[in-house]
Scaffold this active site. Structure first.
Site, PDB file in Angstrom:
ATOM      1  N   SER A  48      -5.082   2.736  -4.949  1.00 28.18           N
ATOM      2  CA  SER A  48      -4.269   3.807  -4.378  1.00 28.18           C
ATOM      3  C   SER A  48      -2.887   3.301  -3.994  1.00 28.18           C
ATOM      4  CB  SER A  48      -4.973   4.391  -3.142  1.00 28.18           C
ATOM      5  OG  SER A  48      -4.212   5.416  -2.554  1.00 28.18           O
TER       6      SER A  48
ATOM      7  N   TYR B  27      -9.637  -0.408  -2.677  1.00 28.66           N
ATOM      8  CA  TYR B  27     -10.626   0.035  -1.699  1.00 28.66           C
ATOM      9  C   TYR B  27     -12.015  -0.079  -2.319  1.00 28.66           C
ATOM     10  CZ  TYR B  27      -6.583   2.034   0.683  1.00 28.66           C
ATOM     11  OH  TYR B  27      -5.368   2.198   1.309  1.00 28.66           O
TER      12      TYR B  27
ATOM     13  N   GLY C 154       0.790  -1.220   0.000  1.00 30.44           N
ATOM     14  CA  GLY C 154       0.000   0.000   0.000  1.00 30.44           C
ATOM     15  C   GLY C 154       0.820   1.267   0.000  1.00 30.44           C
TER      16      GLY C 154
ATOM     17  N   GLU D 108      -0.725  11.039   4.903  1.00 28.41           N
ATOM     18  CA  GLU D 108      -0.193   9.738   4.510  1.00 28.41           C
ATOM     19  C   GLU D 108       0.965   9.331   5.420  1.00 28.41           C
ATOM     20  OE1 GLU D 108      -1.578   7.783   1.998  1.00 28.41           O
ATOM     21  OE2 GLU D 108      -3.100   9.339   2.261  1.00 28.41           O
TER      22      GLU D 108
ATOM     23  N   HIS E 293      -6.438  12.320   8.205  1.00 24.30           N
ATOM     24  CA  HIS E 293      -5.065  11.819   8.327  1.00 24.30           C
ATOM     25  C   HIS E 293      -4.196  12.422   7.232  1.00 24.30           C
ATOM     26  CE1 HIS E 293      -6.649   9.291   5.105  1.00 24.30           C
ATOM     27  NE2 HIS E 293      -5.400   8.983   4.775  1.00 24.30           N
TER      28      HIS E 293
ATOM     29  N   HIS F  88      -6.545  14.982   4.918  1.00 26.08           N
ATOM     30  CA  HIS F  88      -7.734  14.744   4.112  1.00 26.08           C
ATOM     31  C   HIS F  88      -8.610  13.694   4.779  1.00 26.08           C
ATOM     32  CE1 HIS F  88      -4.480  12.077   2.704  1.00 26.08           C
ATOM     33  NE2 HIS F  88      -5.420  11.178   2.437  1.00 26.08           N
TER      34      HIS F  88
END
Length: 490
Positions: free
Chosen positions: A294, A183, A176, A196, A194, A282
């Site tokens: 992602s 997702y 990931g 990244e 959060h 975001h």
């Protein structure tokens, strides 16, 4: 497609807005160059940007007929949200594995289907009004890709950026982070506030299905959000000063406006790409059944963010990346001082605050292991963490094949035996009964149903059919002309 909170005219004019890019196929071909171009236009200042890819770019030629996608979701999660007045905590309860088709059927069922709405604004109001009711499921952090193997342009599963040095130099593959995750969402499934891991960039492509609403805070205002969250969720902050990395904190736009925290919102539709930038907080939610892909990536501009990123130290399985290879390769003049903990400078979003960057740590691997891995080039898969830290008595629960669920803060765990670890602060000595009540989800559900009953508009008194005590084996409960549907499998 996007809005901002209201400020005075002077401050409002300074707030960056989310930009949308429509590249030609020639412009689109070189991933790193186009990200650099976007930043030259100031896209990173908003923390989030949208790309509408050229029509020539087709990541999956066979389409998205679910009947033809043979995929198993190993650990879907049920998202239980508690809180009030725009401040919420989200707890993820791991469920049994299911196929993608079974997840789709659940997402389209009467219980979880998208409510009727006039437009995106109307649906957003329904989301925040009902966020604590009818817990949705989310198939998050599913290892894999929906893109064709021969896709060379913007293939999310193998983006060619400097983040690949983690693999090249250390032989580390982080699911990931430098590989793709899938997702699959349904109505109201959410991702909490959060940034990244290591404050990296991220790319998210919505392959198919219902739209996804995003909220984003410009990186220059990220500390404001952290301050608000820390003051509100003090227990979590005292236990872990990087607890926002647990991805459990939900704060509504209304609360952000009240505390003068600027934000943007935008709706991503199928076929569109979202890019998040370093230190860009975001959050968001899905409008219905959909599928997205992602991963993370990096650029030279990120290095200073990575050196100064907050690290969650309460969980051993959180993603940590050694910055050694990046500093040595791209900041050689600062390397020696950095090794000694004397690399003084400012966080890119705090220009007036001078401090030393954190010196190198052993993190997830020691130097000896890293050296051996670099020599052998053997890939050592590392998976994202999945544990839940709370102020309660330490409990370790191992479940067998018949266990229905286990509590975790992320669906990334792929352990054969799920483990729940609850931590205890020295100053807290809760009684067994208080601990039991605090984490009794049946009691939480009963309280939420009672609140729903009290809030139902009705001219006549009616009869409350809600029984006292634990609610179980109940599929439907009627309140006069209103009906509340429960899923007994959850």
């Amino acid at each position: 497609m996007f809005t901002r909170c209201a400020f005075g005219d002077d401050e409002q004019a300074k707030i960056p807005r989310i930009m949308t890019f429509r590249p030609s196929y020639e412009e689109f071909k070189n991933f790193a160059s186009y990200i650099e171009y976007m930043e030259s236009r100031g896209a990173h200042l908003a923390g989030l940007a949208r790309i509408k890819p050229p029509k020539e770019w087709v990541p999956r030629k066979s389409g998205y007929d679910i009947e033809n996608i043979n995929m198993t979701i190993p650990a879907p999660i049920c998202q239980v949200v508690t809180g009030t007045q725009g401040m919420y905590q989200q707890i993820n309860i791991q469920q049994r594995q299911m196929t993608l088709r079974q997840f789709m059927e659940k997402a389209n069922s009467e219980l979880h289907q998208t409510p009727r709405h006039l437009d995106y604004e109307d649906l957003e109001r329904k989301y925040w009004k009902n966020i604590t009711y009818i817990s949705p499921m989310y198939a998050a952090d599913v290892k894999g890709t929906l893109s064709d193997e021969d896709l060379d342009t913007w293939n999310i599963d193998r983006l060619d950026t400097i983040l690949n040095l983690v693999n090249t130099d250390y032989g580390i593959e982080i699911d990931g982070v430098n590989t793709a995750y899938l997702y699959f969402g349904m109505w109201k499934s959410s991702f909490a506030w959060h940034t990244e891991d290591m404050d990296l960039y991220s790319i998210n492509y919505l392959h198919f299905g219902a739209p996804k609403t995003w909220y984003a805070i410009p990186p220059a205002y990220g500390r404001r959000l952290e301050k608000l969250a820390n003051e509100t969720f003090t227990d979590s902050y005292q236990e872990c000063n990087a607890y926002l990395r647990h991805k459990m904190t939900m704060i509504s736009p209304k609360v952000l406006r009240q505390h003068k925290i600027p934000y943007n919102k935008i709706t991503q539709e199928a076929g569109e790409i979202m890019i998040t930038f370093p230190f860009g907080y975001h959050a968001g939610f899905n409008h219905g059944f959909n599928g997205a892909e992602s991963t993370n990536f990096a650029s030279k501009r990120w290095i200073e963010y990575g050196k100064r990123a907050s690290i969650c130290k309460c969980r051993s399985d959180m993603v940590k990346i050694s910055m050694e290879t990046f500093v040595r390769r791209f900041q050689p003049e600062r390397y020696e001082n950095w090794l000694k903990g004397e690399d003084y400078g400012c966080h890119p979003e705090e220009p007036g605050k001078n401090c030393a960057a954190a010196p190198p740590t052993l993190n997830i691997y020691d130097q000896q292991t890293s050296s051996q891995a670099a020599k052998s080039k053997e890939i050592s898969p590392q998976k994202r963490g999945c544990s839940l830290a709370m102020n309660a008595q330490t409990i370790a629960v191992e479940n067998d094949e018949e266990d229905k669920s286990s509590v975790c803060s992320s669906s990334s765990s792929r352990l054969k035996k799920a483990v729940v670890k609850l931590r205890k602060l020295p100053s807290v000595s809760p009684s067994p009964s208080s601990v039991r009540n605090k984490y009794d989800f049946n009691s939480i559900a009963a309280a939420q149903i009672k609140r729903a009953w009290n809030e139902l508009p009705c001219d006549k008194p009616g009869t409350n059919l809600l029984t006292n005590g634990i609610v179980k084996n109940t599929k439907r409960m009627r309140f006069q002309t209103k009906e509340l549907t429960l899923d007994d499998e959850d």
